[in-house]
Design an enzyme around this catalytic site. Structure first.
Site, short mmCIF file in Angstrom:
data_model
loop_
_atom_site.label_atom_id
_atom_site.label_comp_id
_atom_site.label_asym_id
_atom_site.label_seq_id
_atom_site.Cartn_x
_atom_site.Cartn_y
_atom_site.Cartn_z
N GLU A 1 12.01 6.23 -2.99
CA GLU A 1 11.29 6.21 -1.71
C GLU A 1 12.27 6.05 -0.54
O GLU A 1 12.09 6.66 0.51
CB GLU A 1 10.28 5.05 -1.74
N GLU B 1 -2.23 14.03 -12.13
CA GLU B 1 -1.04 14.39 -11.34
C GLU B 1 0.06 13.33 -11.43
O GLU B 1 1.19 13.59 -11.07
CB GLU B 1 -1.42 14.66 -9.87
N GLU C 1 -5.48 4.84 -11.44
CA GLU C 1 -4.20 5.50 -11.17
C GLU C 1 -3.60 6.03 -12.48
O GLU C 1 -3.12 7.17 -12.55
CB GLU C 1 -3.21 4.52 -10.52
N CYS D 1 -0.17 -7.43 -3.60
CA CYS D 1 -0.62 -7.43 -5.00
C CYS D 1 -0.78 -8.83 -5.57
O CYS D 1 -1.55 -9.04 -6.52
CB CYS D 1 0.36 -6.66 -5.87
N SER E 1 4.72 9.06 0.89
CA SER E 1 5.90 9.28 0.05
C SER E 1 5.49 10.03 -1.20
O SER E 1 4.40 9.81 -1.75
CB SER E 1 6.53 7.94 -0.33
FE1 SF4 Z 1 -3.70 -2.96 -6.37
FE2 SF4 Z 1 -4.24 -4.52 -4.29
FE3 SF4 Z 1 -1.69 -4.16 -5.10
FE4 SF4 Z 1 -3.01 -2.18 -3.94
S1 SF4 Z 1 -2.44 -4.15 -2.98
S2 SF4 Z 1 -1.73 -2.03 -5.79
S3 SF4 Z 1 -5.10 -2.48 -4.68
S4 SF4 Z 1 -3.34 -5.19 -6.25
#
Ligand code: SF4
Length: 353
Positions: free
Chosen positions: A84, A178, A173, A334, A131
């Site tokens: 990135e 993809e 995800e 997260c 990105s």
């Molecule tokens: Fe998952 Fe929340 Fe992290 Fe985004 S911020 S990757 S939704 S845990």
């Protein structure tokens, strides 16, 4: 995250946990646990340990005892930031030189699937700003099934990758074609399907605690373990991905080193730390390749539902002052994801800080 989750992937599935338990018993399968940074500071709560206690090597030990090989997602976060960060430098240089087809600025981070889905649904014309780097989870899955197959001396179809995440959105995800190199490879060779995914299953922090309990592994009593390969080694930049501002701080460190040839004098980028909804930082970097000073302006947004729209409207209007924007769906990043242990008071523990 439970409210904002644009995937609707807000329920953990019993089947994922059962599938992982079955795979752990299969002598023909090597189960690889991809451990996200935010899991290790929260899973202790499920075993009545103090909030925020860092349990990396105990958790490695518990997963090793359960039959996992350890692939620390921090290793993959380091890969992500190299990709990135390099992409950002490329876009920056192409824009300064006004090259035709230069990538869009500001560049947006792409490692939060909740944010990516939000952009797809709400601001699809801004997708070129994202990105092109996959998230650490998906990079880890790809590496485990390719280079990892050599390290584990196993065919990729015998490797079962389990991402252990603070996040419910990571489940969808992992299912997106993809982001699956294996699926794309087989498609390019004329097949409708592939025998395996890059990431075979995703467990939340809560589900990993449940798995350990079902196996009678009491985390506080487990002996520490150091990991079993290169995949358990990582830098501090990979570690801070779990927090709002962490990806940006890691990106700025990398960009500074690549552009100037020197580390930042002070590694901490204080303005992007903390829990303000929108944080920004400005720095001047002497770019050795351009042979000129470059003024960088970056922004960090978390608690996306409340904070992101004004910045996106600026980008839509062509008035954004930023070169790079980090976006995380969850308040605090997260570490406060929808898959983390639920506080008994019903409130986010980040909100209590
Ligand atoms: Fe998952 Fe929340 Fe992290 Fe985004 S911020 S990757 S939704 S845990």
């Amino acid at each position: 995250c439970l409210i904002n989750c644009p995937f609707g992937a807000i329920h953990e599935t019993q089947s994922a946990l059962d599938t992982v338990l079955t795979k752990l018993k299969d002598p023909d399968t090597q189960v690889v646990g991809i451990l996200a940074p935010a899991v290790r500071v929260a899973i202790g709560e499920a075993f009545n340990l103090p909030k925020g206690q860092l349990l990396t090597n105990k958790l490695y030990g518990a997963m090793h005892q359960a039959g996992f090989r350890i692939f620390d997602c921090n290793f993959a976060a380091d890969l992500t930031i190299m990709e990135e960060g390099s992409e950002f430098i490329h876009r920056l240089h192409a824009n300064v030189r006004q090259e035709p087809g230069a990538g869009k600025l500001p560049q947006f981070t792409s490692c939060c699937p909740g944010w990516v889905r939000f952009l797809e649904n709400e601001y699809p014309s801004l997708l070129p700003h994202l990105s092109t780097a996959k998230s650490p989870q998906q990079m880890a899955g790809t590496v485990a099934k390719t280079y990892g197959a050599k390290v584990y001396e196993m065919a990729p179809e015998k490797i079962f990758t389990v991402a252990v995440m603070p996040c419910t959105s990571k489940k969808l995800e992992a299912s997106r074609p993809e982001f699956n190199s294996a699926w794309r490879f087989y498609q390019q060779h004329g097949s409708d399907s592939a025998p395996y995914a890059d990431v075979d299953a995703v467990l939340t922090t809560r589900e990993m605690a449940e798995l350990l309990k079902r196996l009678d592994i009491h985390l506080p009593d487990v002996a520490e373990y150091q990991g079993d390969s290169l995949f358990a080694q990582y830098t501090g930049a990979g570690t801070i991905f779990g927090n709002t501002g962490g990806v940006m701080e890691a990106a700025v460190r990398t960009a500074h080193k690549v552009l100037t040839g020197e580390e930042l004098a002070k590694l901490e980028l204080a303005p992007v730390r903390g829990l303000e909804g929108v944080k920004e930082a400005e720095l001047t970097i002497h770019d050795q390749q351009l042979k000129q000073d470059v003024q960088l302006k970056v922004a960090v947004v978390h608690d996306m539902g409340r904070n992101i729209r004004p910045l996106l409207e600026q980008v839509m209007a062509g008035t954004s002052p930023y070169h790079f924007i980090e976006v995380m769906n969850c308040a605090g990043g997260c570490v406060n994801g929808g898959g983390q242990p639920i506080n008994g008071s019903g409130t986010s523990w980040v909100a209590q800080l």
